[in-house]
Motif scaffolding. Structure first.
Motif, PDB file in Angstrom:
ATOM      1  N   ASN A  59      11.753   0.197   1.148  1.00  8.79           N
ATOM      2  CA  ASN A  59      10.465   0.897   1.138  1.00  8.79           C
ATOM      3  C   ASN A  59       9.366   0.021   1.701  1.00  8.79           C
ATOM      4  OD1 ASN A  59       8.517   2.752   0.675  1.00  8.79           O
ATOM      5  ND2 ASN A  59       8.873   2.923  -1.529  1.00  8.79           N
ATOM      6  N   LYS A  60       8.681   0.570   2.786  1.00  4.40           N
ATOM      7  CA  LYS A  60       7.682  -0.248   3.454  1.00  4.40           C
ATOM      8  C   LYS A  60       6.456  -0.448   2.585  1.00  4.40           C
ATOM      9  CE  LYS A  60       9.038   0.530   8.201  1.00  4.40           C
ATOM     10  NZ  LYS A  60      10.255   1.204   7.885  1.00  4.40           N
ATOM     11  N   ASP A  61       6.253   0.480   1.639  1.00  9.40           N
ATOM     12  CA  ASP A  61       5.057   0.366   0.804  1.00  9.40           C
ATOM     13  C   ASP A  61       5.195  -0.712  -0.261  1.00  9.40           C
ATOM     14  OD1 ASP A  61       4.883   3.946   0.789  1.00  9.40           O
ATOM     15  OD2 ASP A  61       3.980   2.491   2.165  1.00  9.40           O
ATOM     16  N   ASN A  62       6.372  -1.216  -0.384  1.00 11.20           N
ATOM     17  CA  ASN A  62       6.625  -2.208  -1.422  1.00 11.20           C
ATOM     18  C   ASN A  62       6.259  -3.576  -0.890  1.00 11.20           C
ATOM     19  OD1 ASN A  62       7.509  -3.366  -3.744  1.00 11.20           O
ATOM     20  ND2 ASN A  62       9.539  -2.382  -3.692  1.00 11.20           N
ATOM     21  N   LYS A  63       5.177  -4.171  -1.444  1.00  9.11           N
ATOM     22  CA  LYS A  63       4.673  -5.432  -0.894  1.00  9.11           C
ATOM     23  C   LYS A  63       5.620  -6.586  -1.189  1.00  9.11           C
ATOM     24  CE  LYS A  63       0.933  -3.732   0.760  1.00  9.11           C
ATOM     25  NZ  LYS A  63       1.641  -2.488   1.046  1.00  9.11           N
ATOM     26  N   GLU A  64       6.388  -6.448  -2.225  1.00 11.82           N
ATOM     27  CA  GLU A  64       7.197  -7.575  -2.671  1.00 11.82           C
ATOM     28  C   GLU A  64       8.260  -7.930  -1.631  1.00 11.82           C
ATOM     29  OE1 GLU A  64       8.700  -6.803  -6.559  1.00 11.82           O
ATOM     30  OE2 GLU A  64       9.751  -8.732  -6.653  1.00 11.82           O
ATOM     31  N   PHE A  65       8.790  -6.890  -1.014  1.00 10.56           N
ATOM     32  CA  PHE A  65       9.880  -7.152  -0.083  1.00 10.56           C
ATOM     33  C   PHE A  65       9.430  -6.989   1.350  1.00 10.56           C
ATOM     34  CE2 PHE A  65      13.139  -7.785  -3.070  1.00 10.56           C
ATOM     35  CZ  PHE A  65      12.870  -6.976  -4.162  1.00 10.56           C
ATOM     36  N   LYS A  66       8.213  -7.380   1.620  1.00 16.88           N
ATOM     37  CA  LYS A  66       7.681  -7.192   2.961  1.00 16.88           C
ATOM     38  C   LYS A  66       8.470  -7.992   3.983  1.00 16.88           C
ATOM     39  CE  LYS A  66       3.634  -8.665   3.507  1.00 16.88           C
ATOM     40  NZ  LYS A  66       2.313  -9.075   3.956  1.00 16.88           N
ATOM     41  N   ASP A  67       8.863  -9.191   3.587  1.00 16.81           N
ATOM     42  CA  ASP A  67       9.494 -10.059   4.585  1.00 16.81           C
ATOM     43  C   ASP A  67      10.988  -9.838   4.703  1.00 16.81           C
ATOM     44  OD1 ASP A  67       7.355 -12.669   3.396  1.00 16.81           O
ATOM     45  OD2 ASP A  67       7.097 -11.305   5.104  1.00 16.81           O
ATOM     46  N   LEU A  68      11.505  -8.946   3.901  1.00 15.86           N
ATOM     47  CA  LEU A  68      12.951  -8.769   3.948  1.00 15.86           C
ATOM     48  C   LEU A  68      13.295  -7.712   4.993  1.00 15.86           C
ATOM     49  CD1 LEU A  68      15.630  -9.543   2.483  1.00 15.86           C
ATOM     50  CD2 LEU A  68      15.313  -7.466   1.160  1.00 15.86           C
ATOM     51  N   HIS A  87      21.690  -7.365  15.743  1.00 12.71           N
ATOM     52  CA  HIS A  87      21.304  -6.655  16.971  1.00 12.71           C
ATOM     53  C   HIS A  87      20.312  -5.544  16.672  1.00 12.71           C
ATOM     54  CE1 HIS A  87      21.957  -3.412  19.957  1.00 12.71           C
ATOM     55  NE2 HIS A  87      21.719  -4.428  20.783  1.00 12.71           N
ATOM     56  N   LEU A  88      20.636  -4.817  15.600  1.00 13.70           N
ATOM     57  CA  LEU A  88      19.743  -3.725  15.199  1.00 13.70           C
ATOM     58  C   LEU A  88      18.372  -4.280  14.821  1.00 13.70           C
ATOM     59  CD1 LEU A  88      21.898  -1.269  13.078  1.00 13.70           C
ATOM     60  CD2 LEU A  88      20.659  -0.784  15.186  1.00 13.70           C
ATOM     61  N   ALA A  89      18.404  -5.376  14.097  1.00 16.13           N
ATOM     62  CA  ALA A  89      17.135  -5.971  13.639  1.00 16.13           C
ATOM     63  C   ALA A  89      16.313  -6.416  14.846  1.00 16.13           C
ATOM     64  CB  ALA A  89      17.425  -7.147  12.711  1.00 16.13           C
TER      65      ALA A  89
END
Lengths: 116, 762
Positions: free
Chosen positions: A82-91, B751-753
């Motif tokens: 989920n893009k709205d989830n700030k916690e996992f922004k970098d994942l 690749h997808l990333a």
């Protein structure tokens, strides 16, 4: 009067949820659908057990827990993607998906072993 | 070592054996065949298959000549040729005593090893001794230089000897040299010192110690010491020279006789420690296990006998040994029978030959045999003038050679079990053909029964009477058997109080009888019969039983001719036997069991030739009903072999299987479970899920395809695992698949990333 107010409120709540839900991105909706499918399968299995009895209990457990487990893993995938989830922004979502696939494979190994 | 130097001999007589079998016999053919079997030569010398020698002679190799390769055997026997000299000597001595001629086969190789041993400087003292012993029998040609060398070696070791074994070997070797080579000078200068040092090892109870360090004494060592001391005496005889002064000669003779007196006292002390069995057998045994391993009574006694024989040979005086003990020793050696091992056979035969030379022992075999009538050889006819029973007595020496002329007289006959005896004094006729003394006629009043015959030996030659002393009377237990007649046998049912005869049946004993009687508990049963010997005398058997056996197996035994509380004995004549059964008193004994009782009569005696055990028929007994408190009959014994028979079939009780649902229900739910899956697919379609992001170009697309295939493969592996694989195989396969999947997945996803990040940045 109050009853109709509550039903009206319920309807209004329901509509607002529905419209909010429509706004979610598609991939999250796919994941939600998957979760729904897994839970439905679990419920059917529990109903079967309720009718027939729990004789091969290990089989019942393994079936139910596979559904529940995969649902849980999908939930965690949804959280991470989920893009709205700030916690996992970098994942990156691909990484989350790879974790999801791996954990599912391990879960299913254990399930198959326990199935008997 | 044994020489006839005018030794005074004493004859002791023994009567052995019973009428059934000769228990102990003198040396015979069985000993000879055993000797040939046990002492079998293995390629040129006598090896012995004896594990015991390993303990005392570690150099000896024990092997079976059939197993080991002959080439190997040949080399070993060449290399260790002298190792077998002791066994060779034992074999040769045994053959010599038994009179078996077998020497040529091994003579050359034995002589060769004897010569080698005497020449070699590395030979031990024992080897010299053994070689000289073998030579004394074989009389090989020896190199005189080797002989001189041997002599000097022996003298040196004698001077330096301290243990008994060393003394024994060196003195023994010198004595043998003196016998074989007269030109060799083996006289001892300091015989007194050597005599004293050997005597110092002796103990007050007559035994000897092997060395001054070793406190254990043994009879075996005593025998060795006596041989050594006798050897010293025989070696100390000086050369008679004209220049000898009579004083020196007298003192020498005095010293010698004193030595001999001490030796005789030692022998008498040794005999105080002799052990005996109740039947008069004497033997020597060891109390401790000595340094040379455990010595059996046979080898200890043989060693002592050898020692005594050596002393007897060395002196011209008499050794006044107790005759009873000499006879006991002879009994011991012959009582061994035919020994199973070569060494035991050697000890036995050697000791017997020395015993013969000390004392001539006459061994008497008694056997009582029934002579069959010549007209009917299969039939044993008992005639009233009793000339069918003959007693045979054979007198011979220990080694089987015949005895001097003498006669045997039957002096007395005792009835076994009673004190009265009849004096007979009848001479047995000597049959020169068979060499046996035959008792042809028995005294008139001898009937069937057990007797003890007392025999005595009388010498014909009055000279023998001077030198021989008869051992007194000897007794033999004899059974005279015969066919006993049974007459007037009848079985009768008597009516209760009045005693009148209700049912009377005559019986033929022994014979087939099938009597059928019936009685009730108020009546009595009487069985009576007479027994008499062929001469008409009354006979009372040892055993007379009547057995009544119920059909259920319970049986009751009654003694005939016995007085008991319930029976009444009526003795009509002295020889008749009666049994009266009063059923009224026996009802309880019979456990109130009515029905058919089989009657069986057993009559037997040791002297009765026609003892029998016979069924007579049956009696139907009618007994009253049992009261509540009556004892139950004992349970019959189960057939002991039924324990090993098949057992009852076991029916297993299984747990009831769980109730399974109906098949249709299960199938329905199978379908139901698949419904959400289709719902998922439908939902996907509705949401518009597509595969647009699937990589187009070749390399990424292959990786993507492989990724999906990999997942599918893992799932297929899981199904296989569920169907038939086990966990470990699955894990192994999963490991490989997992590696593959990781690699491919990483490629695809990265690749997808990168694609999506390019899109984002753009």
């Amino acid at each position: 009067m109050g009853r109709s107010a509550t039903t009206k409120d319920a309807h209004a709540l329901f509509h607002s949820l529905r419209s909010a839900y429509a706004a979610t991105p598609n991939n999250l909706k796919i994941i939600d659908l998957y979760i729904l499918f897994a839970v439905a399968t679990a419920v059917i299995q529990v109903a079967y057990m309720a009718i027939v009895g729990s004789f091969p209990f290990n089989s019942f457990l393994s079936g139910v827990l596979s559904c529940v487990g995969t649902a849980v893993l999908a939930v965690s995938l949804r959280i991470q993607v989920n893009k709205d989830n700030k916690e996992f922004k970098d994942l990156p979502p691909e990484r989350a998906f790879a974790d999801f696939v791996l954990c599912n494979l391990v879960l299913h190994l254990v399930i198959i072993n326990f199935l008997g | 070592m044994a020489r006839d130097l005018g030794i005074l001999v004493i004859v002791v007589l023994v009567l052995a054996a019973t009428c059934q079998s000769a228990v102990v016999s003198p040396v015979s053919e069985s000993h000879r065949s055993a000797a040939l079997e046990l002492f079998s030569p293995a390629h040129g010398s006598y090896g012995r298959l004896n594990i015991n020698t390993l303990e005392t002679h570690p150099l000896r190799i024990v092997f079976d000549s059939q197993i080991v390769d002959l080439v190997f055997q040949y080399k070993i026997s060449l290399a260790l040729g002298h190792v077998y000299l002791e066994e060779t000597y034992e074999a040769l001595k045994t053959f010599k005593v038994l009179g078996i001629e077998k020497k040529h086969a091994i003579r050359t190789s034995s002589c060769a090893s004897v010569a080698d041993t005497l020449k070699s400087t590395s030979s031990a003292l024992k080897d010299f001794f053994d070689a000289l012993r073998v030579n004394s029998i074989l009389k090989c040609e020896l190199n005189s230089e080797a002989v001189r060398g041997t002599q000097s070696r022996l003298k040196d070791s004698l001077n330096g000897a301290s243990s008994l074994i060393d003394f024994y070997y060196s003195i023994g070797g010198l004595v043998l040299l003196k016998e074989q080579m007269s030109e060799v000078d083996v006289n001892l200068g300091d015989a007194d010192r050597i005599f004293r040092s050997i005597k110092a090892l002796g103990q007050s109870d007559g035994r000897w110690r092997l060395s001054s360090n070793n406190p254990e004494s043994s009879n075996n060592a005593a025998g060795i010491a006596l041989e050594a001391l006798a050897g010293v005496i025989s070696l100390a005889t000086p050369q008679i020279d004209n220049s000898w002064v009579s004083f020196d000669f007298c003192s020498f003779v005095l010293a010698n006789s004193m030595k001999i007196t001490t030796l005789k006292n030692d022998i008498l002390k040794l005999f105080d420690g002799i052990e005996r069995y109740d039947d008069g057998t004497y033997y020597f045994d060891e109390k401790h296990v000595g340094a040379r391993g455990h010595q059996s009574p046979l080898s200890s006694s043989a060693s002592v006998v050898r020692g005594i024989a050596a002393v007897a040979a060395a002196t011209s005086e008499t050794l006044n040994l107790p005759g009873e003990k000499i006879m006991g020793l002879a009994k011991f050696f012959l009582g061994v029978g035919v020994p199973g091992s070569a060494q035991d056979l050697y000890h036995q035969i050697d000791a017997l030959s020395y015993l013969e030379n000390i004392r001539h022992v006459l061994w008497k075999l008694t056997s009582f045999r029934t002579l069959y009538n010549k007209a009917h050889p299969d039939l044993k006819i008992y005639s009233s003038d009793h000339d069918f029973v003959a007693a045979l007595v054979r007198v011979s020496t220990l080694l089987g050679s015949p005895a001097p002329t003498l006669s045997v007289r039957l002096m007395q006959i005792f009835v076994s079990g009673s004190k009265d005896a009849s004096v007979i004094d009848q001479e047995l006729k000597f049959d020169a053909v068979s060499g046996m003394h035959v008792l042809e006629t028995l005294p008139k009043n001898i009937d069937v029964g057990s007797y003890i015959f007392s025999f005595e030996v009388i010498f014909h030659n009055p000279e023998h009477k001077k030198t021989y002393v008869s051992g007194g009377r000897t007794r033999v237990l004899v059974h005279i058997t015969g066919v006993i007649k049974i007459d007037n046998a009848e079985i009768v049912i008597l009516d209760g109080d009045r005693g009148s005869v209700e049912n009377q049946k005559k019986l033929k004993l022994p014979g087939d009888n099938a009597v059928a009687l019936s009685a009730n508990h108020l009546q009595k049963l009487r069985l009576s019969f007479d027994m008499s010997t062929p001469f008409g005398n009354a006979f009372k058997p040892h055993q007379a039983f009547l057995k009544l056996r119920h059909e259920s197996g319970v049986d009751h035994i009654f003694l005939v001719g016995n007085s008991g509380k319930k029976f009444e004995i009526i003795l009509v004549k002295a020889s008749s036997l009666v049994l009266l059964l009063d059923f009224l008193g026996l009802v309880e004994k019979f456990f109130y069991l009515p029905g058919r009782y089989n009657i069986q009569l057993t009559v037997g005696d040791a002297d009765m030739e026609n003892s029998f055990l016979q069924p007579l028929g049956f009696v139907e007994l009618d007994l009253p009903d049992a009261p509540e408190k009556a004892t139950r009959p004992p349970p019959q014994a189960v057939d002991p072999y039924s324990r090993y028979g098949p057992k009852a079939e076991i029916t297993h009780i299984f747990r009831a299987p769980e109730k399974r649902p109906a098949k249709e229900l299960s199938l329905t739910f199978l379908g139901l479970v698949l419904v959400p899956f289709f719902g998922f697919l439908a939902g996907l379609v509705q949401l518009g899920a597509n595969l647009k992001n699937f990589p187009k170009s070749t390399v990424p697309s292959t990786f993507a395809i492989l990724f999906h295939l990999g997942i599918a493969a893992v799932l297929a592996l899981y199904t296989l695992f569920w169907l038939k694989l086990d966990l470990f195989t699955t894990l192994k396969a999963l490991g490989f698949l997992g590696m593959f999947l990781m690699f491919v997945g990483h490629k695809t996803l990265s690749h997808l990333a990168s694609t999506s990040s390019k899109l984002k940045s753009v």
